[in-house]
Design a protein around this motif. Sequence first.
Motif, short mmCIF file in Angstrom:
data_model
loop_
_atom_site.label_atom_id
_atom_site.label_comp_id
_atom_site.label_asym_id
_atom_site.label_seq_id
_atom_site.Cartn_x
_atom_site.Cartn_y
_atom_site.Cartn_z
N ARG A 1 0.84 -1.19 0.00
CA ARG A 1 0.00 0.00 0.00
C ARG A 1 0.88 1.25 0.00
O ARG A 1 2.10 1.15 0.20
CB ARG A 1 -0.91 0.00 1.23
CG ARG A 1 -0.17 0.14 2.56
CD ARG A 1 -1.07 -0.15 3.74
NE ARG A 1 -1.47 -1.56 3.73
CZ ARG A 1 -2.34 -2.09 4.60
NH1 ARG A 1 -2.90 -1.32 5.52
NH2 ARG A 1 -2.62 -3.37 4.54
N ALA A 2 0.28 2.37 -0.22
CA ALA A 2 1.02 3.64 -0.18
C ALA A 2 1.44 3.95 1.25
O ALA A 2 0.75 3.60 2.21
CB ALA A 2 0.18 4.76 -0.76
N ALA A 3 2.57 4.62 1.39
CA ALA A 3 3.05 4.96 2.73
C ALA A 3 4.11 6.06 2.63
O ALA A 3 4.79 6.20 1.61
CB ALA A 3 3.65 3.73 3.41
N THR A 4 4.22 6.82 3.70
CA THR A 4 5.33 7.76 3.85
C THR A 4 6.36 7.08 4.75
O THR A 4 6.05 6.72 5.90
CB THR A 4 4.88 9.09 4.47
OG1 THR A 4 3.89 9.67 3.61
CG2 THR A 4 6.04 10.05 4.61
N VAL A 5 7.57 6.88 4.23
CA VAL A 5 8.58 6.05 4.89
C VAL A 5 9.79 6.90 5.24
O VAL A 5 10.27 7.68 4.41
CB VAL A 5 9.00 4.88 3.98
CG1 VAL A 5 10.09 4.05 4.64
CG2 VAL A 5 7.79 4.01 3.64
N LEU A 6 10.25 6.73 6.46
CA LEU A 6 11.54 7.29 6.87
C LEU A 6 12.55 6.16 6.86
O LEU A 6 12.37 5.14 7.55
CB LEU A 6 11.45 7.88 8.28
CG LEU A 6 12.80 8.22 8.95
CD1 LEU A 6 13.50 9.37 8.24
CD2 LEU A 6 12.61 8.53 10.43
N VAL A 7 13.60 6.32 6.06
CA VAL A 7 14.69 5.34 6.03
C VAL A 7 15.88 5.93 6.78
O VAL A 7 16.32 7.05 6.50
CB VAL A 7 15.11 4.99 4.60
CG1 VAL A 7 16.29 4.02 4.61
CG2 VAL A 7 13.94 4.36 3.85
N ALA A 8 16.39 5.18 7.76
CA ALA A 8 17.55 5.61 8.53
C ALA A 8 18.66 4.59 8.30
O ALA A 8 18.53 3.42 8.66
CB ALA A 8 17.20 5.68 10.01
N ASP A 9 19.73 5.04 7.67
CA ASP A 9 20.85 4.17 7.31
C ASP A 9 22.04 4.50 8.18
O ASP A 9 22.60 5.60 8.10
CB ASP A 9 21.19 4.35 5.83
CG ASP A 9 22.49 3.66 5.45
OD1 ASP A 9 22.79 2.60 6.02
OD2 ASP A 9 23.22 4.20 4.59
N PHE A 10 22.43 3.56 9.02
CA PHE A 10 23.55 3.76 9.94
C PHE A 10 24.70 2.84 9.54
O PHE A 10 24.61 1.61 9.69
CB PHE A 10 23.13 3.45 11.38
CG PHE A 10 22.07 4.37 11.91
CD1 PHE A 10 22.40 5.60 12.44
CD2 PHE A 10 20.74 4.02 11.85
CE1 PHE A 10 21.43 6.46 12.92
CE2 PHE A 10 19.75 4.86 12.33
CZ PHE A 10 20.09 6.08 12.87
N GLY A 11 25.76 3.41 9.04
CA GLY A 11 26.90 2.62 8.59
C GLY A 11 28.09 2.77 9.51
O GLY A 11 27.97 3.03 10.70
#
Length: 429
Positions: free
Chosen positions: A181-191
């Motif tokens: 489904r549609a969504a507003t997504v926060l992606v947090a990338d910790f390297g």
Amino acid sequence: MSLILGLDFGTTNSVAAIAGAPGAAPALISFAGPAGTSPLFRSALCFWQEAGAPDGLAREAGPWAISEYLGFPEDSRFLQSFKSVAASASFEQASLFTRRYRFEDLGRIFLSRLAAHAGGALDGRIARLIVGRPIDYAGQRPDPALARARYDAMFAGLADEIVYVYEPLGAAFDYAAGLDRAATVLVADFGGGTSDFSVVRVAEPGAARRCRPLGHAGIGIAGDRFDYRLLDRLVLPLLGKGGQYRSFDKLLEIPRSWFSDFADWSRLALMRTPRTLAELERLRRAALDPEAIGRMIGVIEHELGYPLYEAVGQTKRALSTAERAPFRFEGGGLRIEAEVTRDAFERWIAEDIAAIEATLDRALAAAGVTADAIDRVFLTGGTSLIPRVRRLFTQRFSADRIAGGDEFTSIAQGLARIGTEADPGAWAS
């Protein structure tokens, strides 16, 4: 055969994925290394002198670099986290034995060895290469234009088309493939070197453009900075940090630059040069505690950066599942046995967590949304497994909105998915 390749060139590990048909899951490239098969290819290089080799130096990368180093540590030069200097104007060349290598030289050697160990998976022509890049680069006063020029030189000629995409946006593409489904997504990338955030609007399945970026923010603080906090508390005081030396009739504090270089994984091996060791020997003779500086010299001379890195990493990883963990290191005249509690570690990284949270706020502001507007939070990257990092998100977002998984491979898979788009340049950065 033409390939579409997604490449997550990471500070700690690199991952490559080959795109399949549009909508199909990309295939991760696995490497049958000395310790087993894995899609993780350590972002490390090892050089050693060998007659007949190019420049008189043989070289290896990934787990093979580690294996070569472990076999002959004092006869080799082992470099890790070298991505961290991509945007640093103060880094010009790495002096290795009698040769000097620019960042792009190291990068090309690294990529050639990665391809050689790919089991034939990269033997075809690469039509599209989608390369992940951080939103903000690591280091003090990073220069993004310099980093881009070095990346361009490093990747030149490897593919018909090369597109750079923010790393968390790659992870967003991979995560979106599993949404119904549609969504507003926060992606947090910790390297290892950076913490990056992207807010992405994901459309319904089947939409012409599934992912639309709304805002980004990043900071050069992540796993390597947490390593520094452990070193600063447990190791550097035994190497002279905070001590003094005599200069004529004055007592002066030992310059802190020595310790910042020592605690930087990308620079530690580069301290093993005649000039640097001679300067440290002069400092040792002038120091009020010459034995401490002698221990620093011992670690550098005996090429003990990798064992020290492993000791710190073991403690950090153990604190992700236990309330306390041992720290043990011995070599070069230095012997440490200590116990670290998770509470103490979290106090040591509190300043870094505050800076990361401020960067999260900037990402939300850049996207023009509040925390309440985020439907899903996707955490990726090895450093996302640290409890204090995860708690930052459980405190800001309800637990049922937070997802993880594929912490080490989602970026490469998402970059490969972007490569199948009709116009991957639409997501270029």
